[in-house]
Design an enzyme around this catalytic site. Structure first.
Site, mmCIF file in Angstrom:
data_model
loop_
_atom_site.group_PDB
_atom_site.id
_atom_site.type_symbol
_atom_site.label_atom_id
_atom_site.label_comp_id
_atom_site.label_asym_id
_atom_site.label_seq_id
_atom_site.Cartn_x
_atom_site.Cartn_y
_atom_site.Cartn_z
ATOM 1 N N ASN A 178 0.727 -1.257 -0.150
ATOM 2 C CA ASN A 178 -0.089 0.268 0.114
ATOM 3 C C ASN A 178 0.941 1.191 0.034
ATOM 4 O O ASN A 178 0.362 2.506 -0.187
ATOM 5 C CB ASN A 178 -0.961 0.074 1.161
ATOM 6 C CG ASN A 178 -2.072 -0.775 1.072
ATOM 7 O OD1 ASN A 178 -2.378 -1.447 -0.040
ATOM 8 N ND2 ASN A 178 -2.615 -1.606 2.090
ATOM 9 N N CYS A 238 -10.512 -6.229 -4.780
ATOM 10 C CA CYS A 238 -11.338 -7.150 -3.808
ATOM 11 C C CYS A 238 -12.852 -6.527 -3.898
ATOM 12 O O CYS A 238 -13.266 -5.546 -3.859
ATOM 13 C CB CYS A 238 -10.821 -7.135 -2.334
ATOM 14 S SG CYS A 238 -9.235 -7.773 -2.407
ATOM 15 N N GLN A 283 -14.699 11.021 -3.831
ATOM 16 C CA GLN A 283 -13.635 11.834 -3.186
ATOM 17 C C GLN A 283 -12.673 12.454 -3.986
ATOM 18 O O GLN A 283 -12.084 13.330 -3.775
ATOM 19 C CB GLN A 283 -13.414 11.355 -1.986
ATOM 20 C CG GLN A 283 -14.382 10.831 -0.851
ATOM 21 C CD GLN A 283 -15.505 12.155 -0.684
ATOM 22 O OE1 GLN A 283 -14.759 13.257 0.024
ATOM 23 N NE2 GLN A 283 -16.583 12.133 -0.820
#
Length: 434
Positions: free
Chosen positions: A23, A123, A132
Site C-alpha cells: 500500500n 477486492c 472523493q
C-alpha cells in the site's frame, strides 16, 4: 489454479523478513509519473498488484523494470523512467483487477493536463467510491466527466496547471489523500488537505515526494499542506515495511503458540494491533531491526473485542487475521467492522473449519475454542478476498489434519511469498496446482 495445502499443529518459530508495503509501493509507482527523470524504488514486494501496476505504466510508454532480491524471501528494486510517457490513459483491461490503479489519475492530470482512467476493480469488499478523488481534483480546477466506465479529466482551456485549493473530504480516504497529495505537488499555489489520512503509507509517499522536490508539511496528521512547484526531479526511495504483513505474522505466530523475530517490522506502525495482542497474553517487543513475538500457547490466549477504525486505530486490513486468532482463544469476543461493508466473507469459511462465529451486519461474535477443548479441523476452504485468505491460512496452521485453501490468487495480490516465509518458520505448507 494454485491452492495451498496446510497440515496444521506446528508452532511457528524462527525469524522472517517483512517485505515492503504494497500500500506504499503502489502509490509510489504512480508518483514516479510526476517526473521525466528516472526514479528508483527499493524494497518493492513481488506481488500481483505490483506486477499489474508496472504493466499499467508500461502501457503508457513508461520504461519500468523490477529486479529481484538476492533470495525468494527478499523484495526487489524497481527502476522507472517516465520521460517518454506518451499515453496518459489507464484502460479497463488493466484497471479492472486492482483498485489502486485510480492513483494514476492525479499524477497524470498534474503533469500532462489530461488523463483517462477506467473506474477501478479489486477486492469485492464494498463499493469504495472514487467520488472523493473527483471532488478534490475538481476543486483544484479539473474538469472531470465519467462516461462509458471511464473518468476523463482535463484542465480548462488556457490553464497549464492545477490550482491550489483547500479540500475537505467527506470521509477519511487513504487513496483519495494520496491522489490529491500527488496532484497538489505540481499545482499552482498552496493546497490544504483537511481530514487527510494519517497512515504510515501516506507518510512514506510524502517522504518520497519531498525527495523529488515537493514542498509538503503535516503528513501524518489530519491536515497536509502542499506548496506546488513547477517540476519534480528523480529520486531513490526505500519503500516502508508492510505493517499488515507484519501484523499477519504476529497473529500467525500467536495463534500457533510460537516465537519469532519479524525482521524489518515496525512496531510503531502497529500500536493498536500490538495492544490487543498484549491484552491477549502475547509478548511483543520492538527490538533492534524488527519485532519479537512470543505466544503463551494457543489455548492460553484471551479473546479480544475490537472495532476497526482509521489509522491510528485498529486497521480493517487486520480484522480477518485477528478474528482467526480469537477463534482459538479463550472467551467470547465481539468484532465490529466500521470501514467497509461486506467484509465478513471469511466467516463462512472459518465455520467450515469448526469456528463458532455469528455475524450480523457489521458485527461478528466469536466463541473461542480455547477453553472448550474443541479443535479446528482441516477442510477445503475458499479465499474470497486478500485479507480473508490470510485468516484462512492462520486457521489452517492451527487446525488438525489438512486444510486446503482455494483461490489463493487473492493472497498473491498482497503477500510476497507467504508460503515460503511460513515454511521458514516451520509450517507444513505447500503450493500445489488444483
Amino acid at each position: 489454479m494454485d491452492q495451498l495445502q496446510i497440515r496444521g499443529g506446528r508452532a511457528l518459530s524462527g525469524d522472517v523478513p517483512i517485505s515492503g508495503a504494497k500500500n506504499a509501493a503502489l502509490p509510489e509507482l504512480c508518483a514516479a509519473l510526476l517526473t521525466a527523470e528516472p526514479v528508483t524504488l527499493l524494497n518493492v514486494p513481488r506481488l500481483q498488484d505490483v506486477a499489474t501496476m508496472l504493466q499499467l505504466i508500461r502501457n503508457m510508454g513508461v520504461a519500468a523494470e523490477h529486479s529481484q532480491g538476492d533470495d525468494r524471501a527478499s523484495s526487489g528494486t524497481v527502476r522507472i523512467d517516465a520521460g517518454a510517457l506518451s499515453t496518459p490513459e489507464a484502460p479497463y483491461e488493466l484497471v479492472k483487477t486492482m483498485r489502486a490503479s485510480v492513483l494514476a489519475l492525479g499524477p497524470l492530470l498534474a503533469r500532462f493536463g489530461e488523463a483517462t482512467v477506467s473506474l477501478p476493480g479489486g477486492c469485492a469488499i464494498g463499493s469504495r467510491p472514487v467520488d472523493q478523488h473527483i471532488k478534490g481534483l475538481s476543486a483544484m480546477g479539473a474538469e472531470i466527466v465519467v462516461e462509458h466506465g471511464y473518468m476523463i479529466a482535463r484542465l480548462p482551456e488556457g490553464r497549464s496547471r492545477l490550482q491550489g485549493a483547500r479540500i475537505t473530504t467527506d470521509m477519511v480516504t487513504v487513496t483519495g489523500t494520496e491522489n490529491l497529495l500527488m496532484a497538489a505537488t505540481l499545482a499552482d499555489g498552496e493546497t490544504v488537505l483537511e481530514n487527510a489520512a494519517q497512515e504510515p503509507e501516506v507518510v512514506d509517499l510524502a517522504e518520497m515526494l519531498i525527495a523529488m522536490g515537493a514542498q509538503i508539511e503535516g503528513h501524518g496528521t489530519s491536515r497536509i499542506r502542499v506548496q506546488g512547484v513547477e517540476r519534480l526531479h528523480g529520486c531513490t526511495h526505500r519503500v516502508v515495511a508492510d505493517r499488515i504483513e507484519a501484523g499477519t505474522f504476529l497473529c500467525a505466530v500467536a495463534a500457533t503458540g510460537g516465537e519469532a523475530l519479524l525482521r524489518h517490522g515496525r512496531a510503531d506502525h502497529l500500536d493498536a494491533v500490538i495492544d490487543k495482542l498484549r491484552d491477549a497474553g502475547v509478548t511483543v517487543e520492538a527490538v533492534d531491526g524488527g519485532i519479537r513475538v512470543r505466544s503463551p500457547g494457543a489455548g492460553q490466549l484471551q479473546a479480544q473485542s475490537f472495532r476497526t477504525t482509521e489509522y491510528p486505530g485498529f486497521p480493517t486490513d487486520m480484522q480477518a487475521q485477528f478474528m482467526a486468532l480469537n477463534v482459538v482463544a479463550q472467551g467470547t469476543s465481539r468484532v465490529t467492522e466500521t470501514i467497509f461493508e461486506n467484509r465478513f466473507m471469511h466467516v463462512d469459511e472459518l465455520l467450515r473449519l469448526g469456528a463458532r462465529i455469528q455475524a450480523d451486519g457489521k458485527v461478528a461474535v466469536i466463541e473461542g475454542l480455547g477453553d472448550t477443548g474443541a479443535l479446528l479441523s482441516g477442510a477445503t476452504v475458499m479465499a474470497t478476498d486478500l485479507r480473508a485468505s490470510a485468516s484462512l491460512v492462520i486457521a489452517g496452521l492451527v487446525a488438525t489434519g489438512q486444510t486446503t485453501v482455494d483461490r489463493i490468487y487473492h493472497l498473491d495480490r498482497g503477500y510476497d511469498c507467504m508460503e515460503g516465509k511460513l515454511r521458514a518458520l516451520g509450517a507444513d505448507i505447500e503450493r500445489v496446482k488444483a
